[in-house]
Design a protein around this motif. Sequence first.
Motif, short mmCIF file in Angstrom:
data_model
loop_
_atom_site.label_atom_id
_atom_site.label_comp_id
_atom_site.label_asym_id
_atom_site.label_seq_id
_atom_site.Cartn_x
_atom_site.Cartn_y
_atom_site.Cartn_z
N GLY A 1 -14.47 9.91 -5.74
CA GLY A 1 -13.17 10.52 -6.00
C GLY A 1 -12.46 10.67 -4.67
O GLY A 1 -13.02 11.25 -3.73
N VAL A 2 -11.27 10.13 -4.57
CA VAL A 2 -10.53 10.12 -3.31
C VAL A 2 -9.13 10.65 -3.57
O VAL A 2 -8.49 10.30 -4.56
CB VAL A 2 -10.44 8.68 -2.75
N GLY A 3 -8.63 11.51 -2.67
CA GLY A 3 -7.26 11.99 -2.77
C GLY A 3 -6.30 10.86 -2.48
O GLY A 3 -6.35 10.27 -1.40
N ALA A 4 -5.42 10.52 -3.41
CA ALA A 4 -4.50 9.40 -3.23
C ALA A 4 -3.52 9.65 -2.09
O ALA A 4 -3.13 8.74 -1.39
CB ALA A 4 -3.76 9.11 -4.53
N GLY A 5 -3.12 10.89 -1.90
CA GLY A 5 -2.17 11.19 -0.85
C GLY A 5 -2.76 11.26 0.53
O GLY A 5 -2.14 10.88 1.51
N THR A 6 -4.00 11.73 0.63
CA THR A 6 -4.62 11.95 1.94
C THR A 6 -5.69 10.93 2.28
O THR A 6 -6.01 10.73 3.44
CB THR A 6 -5.28 13.34 1.98
N GLY A 7 -6.30 10.32 1.26
CA GLY A 7 -7.42 9.42 1.49
C GLY A 7 -8.73 10.14 1.70
O GLY A 7 -9.74 9.53 1.98
N THR B 1 -11.80 -1.71 1.70
CA THR B 1 -10.70 -0.75 1.70
C THR B 1 -10.02 -0.69 0.34
O THR B 1 -10.12 -1.60 -0.48
CB THR B 1 -9.61 -1.11 2.74
N VAL B 2 -9.33 0.44 0.13
CA VAL B 2 -8.37 0.59 -0.94
C VAL B 2 -7.03 0.78 -0.24
O VAL B 2 -6.92 1.59 0.69
CB VAL B 2 -8.69 1.80 -1.84
N ARG B 3 -6.04 0.02 -0.64
CA ARG B 3 -4.71 0.14 -0.05
C ARG B 3 -3.74 0.64 -1.10
O ARG B 3 -3.84 0.29 -2.27
CB ARG B 3 -4.25 -1.19 0.53
N VAL B 4 -2.80 1.47 -0.66
CA VAL B 4 -1.76 1.99 -1.54
C VAL B 4 -0.43 1.42 -1.07
O VAL B 4 -0.11 1.44 0.12
CB VAL B 4 -1.73 3.53 -1.52
N TRP B 5 0.33 0.88 -2.03
CA TRP B 5 1.57 0.16 -1.75
C TRP B 5 2.73 0.79 -2.53
O TRP B 5 2.54 1.30 -3.62
CB TRP B 5 1.46 -1.29 -2.21
N GLU B 6 3.92 0.64 -1.99
CA GLU B 6 5.13 0.95 -2.74
C GLU B 6 5.40 -0.26 -3.61
O GLU B 6 5.59 -1.38 -3.11
CB GLU B 6 6.30 1.21 -1.79
N ALA B 7 5.38 -0.09 -4.92
CA ALA B 7 5.45 -1.22 -5.84
C ALA B 7 6.78 -1.96 -5.76
O ALA B 7 6.81 -3.19 -5.85
CB ALA B 7 5.19 -0.76 -7.28
N GLY B 8 7.87 -1.26 -5.59
CA GLY B 8 9.18 -1.90 -5.58
C GLY B 8 9.43 -2.80 -4.39
O GLY B 8 10.10 -3.83 -4.50
N THR B 9 8.88 -2.42 -3.24
CA THR B 9 9.15 -3.17 -2.01
C THR B 9 7.93 -3.91 -1.47
O THR B 9 8.07 -4.79 -0.63
CB THR B 9 9.65 -2.23 -0.90
N GLY B 10 6.74 -3.50 -1.89
CA GLY B 10 5.51 -4.07 -1.34
C GLY B 10 5.12 -3.45 -0.01
O GLY B 10 4.17 -3.91 0.63
N ALA B 11 5.82 -2.41 0.40
CA ALA B 11 5.52 -1.77 1.69
C ALA B 11 4.17 -1.06 1.62
O ALA B 11 3.90 -0.32 0.67
CB ALA B 11 6.61 -0.77 2.04
N PRO B 12 3.32 -1.27 2.63
CA PRO B 12 2.04 -0.55 2.67
C PRO B 12 2.27 0.92 3.01
O PRO B 12 3.04 1.23 3.93
CB PRO B 12 1.26 -1.27 3.77
N LEU B 13 1.62 1.81 2.28
CA LEU B 13 1.77 3.24 2.53
C LEU B 13 0.55 3.84 3.21
O LEU B 13 0.68 4.68 4.08
CB LEU B 13 2.04 3.98 1.21
N THR C 1 -4.01 3.07 3.99
CA THR C 1 -5.26 2.34 3.81
C THR C 1 -6.39 3.35 3.78
O THR C 1 -6.52 4.17 4.69
CB THR C 1 -5.49 1.33 4.96
N LEU C 2 -7.17 3.31 2.71
CA LEU C 2 -8.30 4.22 2.56
C LEU C 2 -9.56 3.47 2.97
O LEU C 2 -9.98 2.53 2.31
CB LEU C 2 -8.40 4.69 1.12
#
Length: 133
Positions: free
Chosen positions: A73-79, A28-40, A42-43
């Motif tokens: 190539g993957v859309g960061a917002g949609t996966g 997987t590729v996971r996208v996180w909110e850097a300031g809080t570490g909250a997961p946004l 999972t691709l």
Amino acid sequence: MEGHTDWVNSVAWSPDGRLLASASDDGTVRVWEAGTGAPLRTLEGHTAWVNSVARSPDGRLLAPGERCARCAGVGAGTGALLRTLEGHTAWVNSVARSPDGRLLASASDDDTVRVWEAGTGRCCGRWRGTSMG
């Protein structure tokens, strides 16, 4: 930032520094909110370990490199998978975007570096050792 179930191999910041993407052997590729570490998000859907990840300069696209001789190539917002870049004959170990976002470079265990047009997925350069092929 917890959530991957196997080794984390690579991380990439968004251009504004608010998001962080991580690539893992869990496929997987996971996208996180850097300031809080909250997961946004999972691709998922990768067919092998994900060795590397790079972001486009505008932050909208991710380029994961996989241990199955391809990058994508993957859309960061949609996966959503936008395109698959195939041509390597061994694992893709590293990917990097050009500063203007038009090109993607991938390095592989097949002893080559390939350069791809990000918009079309066309391979526009291949280096093996010290020569271009």
